[in-house]
Design a protein around this motif. Structure first.
Motif, PDB file in Angstrom:
ATOM      1  N   ARG A 208       0.824  -1.216   0.000  1.00 23.16           N
ATOM      2  CA  ARG A 208       0.000   0.000   0.000  1.00 23.16           C
ATOM      3  C   ARG A 208       0.851   1.257   0.000  1.00 23.16           C
ATOM      4  O   ARG A 208       0.407   2.324   0.424  1.00 23.16           O
ATOM      5  CB  ARG A 208      -0.962   0.023   1.191  1.00 23.16           C
ATOM      6  CG  ARG A 208      -1.907  -1.147   1.258  1.00 23.16           C
ATOM      7  CD  ARG A 208      -2.856  -1.147   0.087  1.00 23.16           C
ATOM      8  NE  ARG A 208      -3.625   0.111   0.005  1.00 23.16           N
ATOM      9  CZ  ARG A 208      -4.242   0.540  -1.087  1.00 23.16           C
ATOM     10  NH1 ARG A 208      -4.142  -0.132  -2.202  1.00 23.16           N
ATOM     11  NH2 ARG A 208      -4.907   1.684  -1.066  1.00 23.16           N
ATOM     12  N   ARG A 209       2.044   1.169  -0.525  1.00 21.85           N
ATOM     13  CA  ARG A 209       2.917   2.343  -0.667  1.00 21.85           C
ATOM     14  C   ARG A 209       2.854   2.780  -2.122  1.00 21.85           C
ATOM     15  O   ARG A 209       3.782   2.618  -2.905  1.00 21.85           O
ATOM     16  CB  ARG A 209       4.326   1.999  -0.210  1.00 21.85           C
ATOM     17  CG  ARG A 209       4.390   1.769   1.312  1.00 21.85           C
ATOM     18  CD  ARG A 209       5.680   1.145   1.752  1.00 21.85           C
ATOM     19  NE  ARG A 209       6.834   1.880   1.269  1.00 21.85           N
ATOM     20  CZ  ARG A 209       8.072   1.355   1.236  1.00 21.85           C
ATOM     21  NH1 ARG A 209       8.253   0.111   1.640  1.00 21.85           N
ATOM     22  NH2 ARG A 209       9.086   2.057   0.807  1.00 21.85           N
ATOM     23  N   LEU A 210       1.699   3.326  -2.478  1.00 20.55           N
ATOM     24  CA  LEU A 210       1.376   3.575  -3.873  1.00 20.55           C
ATOM     25  C   LEU A 210       2.192   4.718  -4.463  1.00 20.55           C
ATOM     26  O   LEU A 210       2.582   4.671  -5.639  1.00 20.55           O
ATOM     27  CB  LEU A 210      -0.118   3.839  -4.020  1.00 20.55           C
ATOM     28  CG  LEU A 210      -1.036   2.738  -3.437  1.00 20.55           C
ATOM     29  CD1 LEU A 210      -2.491   3.063  -3.707  1.00 20.55           C
ATOM     30  CD2 LEU A 210      -0.675   1.370  -4.005  1.00 20.55           C
ATOM     31  N   ALA A 211       2.439   5.762  -3.684  1.00 19.43           N
ATOM     32  CA  ALA A 211       3.227   6.885  -4.190  1.00 19.43           C
ATOM     33  C   ALA A 211       4.647   6.444  -4.524  1.00 19.43           C
ATOM     34  O   ALA A 211       5.215   6.845  -5.555  1.00 19.43           O
ATOM     35  CB  ALA A 211       3.243   8.023  -3.165  1.00 19.43           C
ATOM     36  N   GLU A 257      -2.894   7.532  -0.122  1.00 18.01           N
ATOM     37  CA  GLU A 257      -2.103   6.807   0.875  1.00 18.01           C
ATOM     38  C   GLU A 257      -2.116   7.537   2.207  1.00 18.01           C
ATOM     39  O   GLU A 257      -2.200   6.930   3.255  1.00 18.01           O
ATOM     40  CB  GLU A 257      -0.664   6.682   0.386  1.00 18.01           C
ATOM     41  CG  GLU A 257      -0.421   5.526  -0.536  1.00 18.01           C
ATOM     42  CD  GLU A 257       1.042   5.426  -0.870  1.00 18.01           C
ATOM     43  OE1 GLU A 257       1.724   4.568  -0.275  1.00 18.01           O
ATOM     44  OE2 GLU A 257       1.515   6.197  -1.698  1.00 18.01           O
ATOM     45  N   GLU A 258      -1.991   8.862   2.147  1.00 17.79           N
ATOM     46  CA  GLU A 258      -1.907   9.627   3.387  1.00 17.79           C
ATOM     47  C   GLU A 258      -3.179   9.483   4.217  1.00 17.79           C
ATOM     48  O   GLU A 258      -3.144   9.457   5.437  1.00 17.79           O
ATOM     49  CB  GLU A 258      -1.656  11.105   3.056  1.00 17.79           C
ATOM     50  CG  GLU A 258      -0.263  11.394   2.528  1.00 17.79           C
ATOM     51  CD  GLU A 258      -0.109  10.954   1.083  1.00 17.79           C
ATOM     52  OE1 GLU A 258       1.042  10.842   0.622  1.00 17.79           O
ATOM     53  OE2 GLU A 258      -1.139  10.712   0.435  1.00 17.79           O
ATOM     54  N   ALA A 268       7.486   2.651   5.981  1.00 16.26           N
ATOM     55  CA  ALA A 268       8.385   3.171   4.958  1.00 16.26           C
ATOM     56  C   ALA A 268       9.658   3.718   5.590  1.00 16.26           C
ATOM     57  O   ALA A 268      10.757   3.525   5.063  1.00 16.26           O
ATOM     58  CB  ALA A 268       7.687   4.264   4.151  1.00 16.26           C
ATOM     59  N   ASP A 269       9.521   4.414   6.736  1.00 19.37           N
ATOM     60  CA  ASP A 269      10.704   4.931   7.425  1.00 19.37           C
ATOM     61  C   ASP A 269      11.607   3.787   7.866  1.00 19.37           C
ATOM     62  O   ASP A 269      12.839   3.877   7.764  1.00 19.37           O
ATOM     63  CB  ASP A 269      10.289   5.766   8.639  1.00 19.37           C
ATOM     64  CG  ASP A 269       9.635   7.078   8.232  1.00 19.37           C
ATOM     65  OD1 ASP A 269       9.837   7.496   7.071  1.00 19.37           O
ATOM     66  OD2 ASP A 269       8.924   7.663   9.063  1.00 19.37           O
ATOM     67  N   GLU A 270      10.995   2.715   8.367  1.00 19.96           N
ATOM     68  CA  GLU A 270      11.778   1.558   8.814  1.00 19.96           C
ATOM     69  C   GLU A 270      12.527   0.935   7.639  1.00 19.96           C
ATOM     70  O   GLU A 270      13.703   0.587   7.745  1.00 19.96           O
ATOM     71  CB  GLU A 270      10.839   0.528   9.446  1.00 19.96           C
ATOM     72  CG  GLU A 270      11.566  -0.673  10.045  1.00 19.96           C
ATOM     73  CD  GLU A 270      10.605  -1.656  10.667  1.00 19.96           C
ATOM     74  OE1 GLU A 270      11.034  -2.428  11.526  1.00 19.96           O
ATOM     75  OE2 GLU A 270       9.412  -1.656  10.293  1.00 19.96           O
ATOM     76  N   MET A 271      11.840   0.814   6.488  1.00 18.33           N
ATOM     77  CA  MET A 271      12.482   0.255   5.318  1.00 18.33           C
ATOM     78  C   MET A 271      13.608   1.159   4.824  1.00 18.33           C
ATOM     79  O   MET A 271      14.644   0.679   4.369  1.00 18.33           O
ATOM     80  CB  MET A 271      11.460   0.056   4.198  1.00 18.33           C
ATOM     81  CG  MET A 271      10.653  -1.235   4.321  1.00 18.33           C
ATOM     82  SD  MET A 271      11.684  -2.719   4.468  1.00 18.33           S
ATOM     83  CE  MET A 271      12.715  -2.553   3.030  1.00 18.33           C
ATOM     84  N   GLU A 272      13.406   2.482   4.922  1.00 16.36           N
ATOM     85  CA  GLU A 272      14.446   3.398   4.469  1.00 16.36           C
ATOM     86  C   GLU A 272      15.714   3.230   5.295  1.00 16.36           C
ATOM     87  O   GLU A 272      16.826   3.240   4.769  1.00 16.36           O
ATOM     88  CB  GLU A 272      13.945   4.842   4.556  1.00 16.36           C
ATOM     89  CG  GLU A 272      14.909   5.852   3.963  1.00 16.36           C
ATOM     90  CD  GLU A 272      14.331   7.248   3.902  1.00 16.36           C
ATOM     91  OE1 GLU A 272      15.072   8.166   3.548  1.00 16.36           O
ATOM     92  OE2 GLU A 272      13.141   7.406   4.229  1.00 16.36           O
TER      93      GLU A 272
END
Length: 309
Positions: A208-211, A257-258, A268-272
């Motif tokens: 669900r991280r479409l952007a 998404e927001e 997303a922050d964790e993945m970054e």
């Protein structure tokens, strides 16, 4: 010599001899030649399997017989039997090239039969061999391989990226999207291409991280990645456009998404952070004196935990 219980090919004549030449079947009437005759000329796959077994038992071109038999067994749908045959008989094929070929056939069998866990373990072993400098001859940075019947030269980076892409797709089948994303990004850092970029976008869509997915697909459509030729490139662009349509349909029906909440942003922050660590790990170039290449399975405890799921 007639072997009881096994089908016998017809007596050779001019037409049969021509067929043998056309199909590059070995001369003679040994078990391996008979197996190839039934496989390629008679199209009797079960008879060819029986003769491949006979070739292995009698020591007639054992390496080729085992590989060909496994391929034919896959064609017939005997997937588990083919896996068991390779596992139990591969010790008869001690050469490094033969073992690598058998591993590649095993990967196809695991994928075809949905044995994803075993596929992942074998892909990790292949990565380990690259990391230890064992996958390429005498520490060289390239090796010869076959692609669609053509002999090509493959670099360490290309082979690493290919194996990582297969590993990421296997994680996708397990719905372990976080691990899949990390592996895809690692593969793209080593040797980027458009197909893996599309798969990465699909992985992001599933999270669900479409952007983020849109950004990746925009680069594919803009031609930022190697697409492997005009015809293949057209298919990849079409695939990217279809994924963009899916994103638009999902955002149109469920909001942005927001609006979905803050969990996706935290993930997303964790993945970054994880991927920053991946980038730091991929710093040592391939050196003949070193013969070691950093690979994905070395990156972080978090990633190893994801891979174990």
């Amino acid at each position: 010599m007639v072997h009881p219980g096994l089908a016998q090919p017809p007596s050779p004549d001019a037409a049969a001899a021509a067929a043998h030449v056309a199909h590059k079947i070995p001369s003679g009437d040994g078990p391996y030649a008979r197996a190839k005759h039934y496989q390629l000329v008679e199209k009797d796959l079960d008879a060819s399997i029986a003769w491949f077994w006979k070739a292995i038992e009698t020591g007639d071109k054992v390496d080729s017989a085992l590989k060909d038999m496994a391929v034919v067994m896959k064609q017939r749908g005997y997937l588990s039997e083919a896996v068991d045959a390779i596992r139990s008989l591969r010790h008869l094929c001690p050469g490094k090239q033969s073992q690598e070929s058998l591993d590649n056939i095993l990967l196809d069998l695991y994928k075809a039969s949905g044995r994803t866990k075993e596929e992942i373990e074998l892909l990790k072993r292949k990565l380990r061999k690259i990391y230890l400098g064992e996958a390429f001859p005498r520490g060289k940075a390239t090796k010869r391989a076959r692609s669609h019947g053509r002999k090509i030269h493959v670099s360490v980076q290309q082979e690493t990226s290919r194996v990582l892409g297969n590993l990421a797709w296997a994680y996708m089948q397990q719905r372990n999207y976080m691990a899949a994303e990390a592996v895809y990004r690692k593969a793209q850092m080593v040797d980027p291409d458009a197909n893996k970029a599309c798969n990465l976008a699909l992985c992001l869509i599933e999270q669900r991280r479409l952007a983020d997915a849109e950004l990746v697909l925009a680069d594919v459509i803009a031609g930022a990645y190697n697409a492997g030729g005009r015809e293949h490139g057209g298919k990849i662009v079409k695939k990217a456009e279809e994924l963009l349509e899916r994103i638009r349909a999902e955002t149109g029906g469920a909001g942005s998404e927001e609006e979905a909440g803050s969990e996706d942003g935290a993930e997303a922050d964790e993945m970054e952070e994880l991927l920053d660590e991946v980038v730091r790990q991929w710093t040592a170039p391939y050196r003949r004196s070193d013969r070691r290449l950093p690979v994905f399975e070395e990156i972080t405890p978090l990633c190893r935990q994801q891979m174990a799921c």
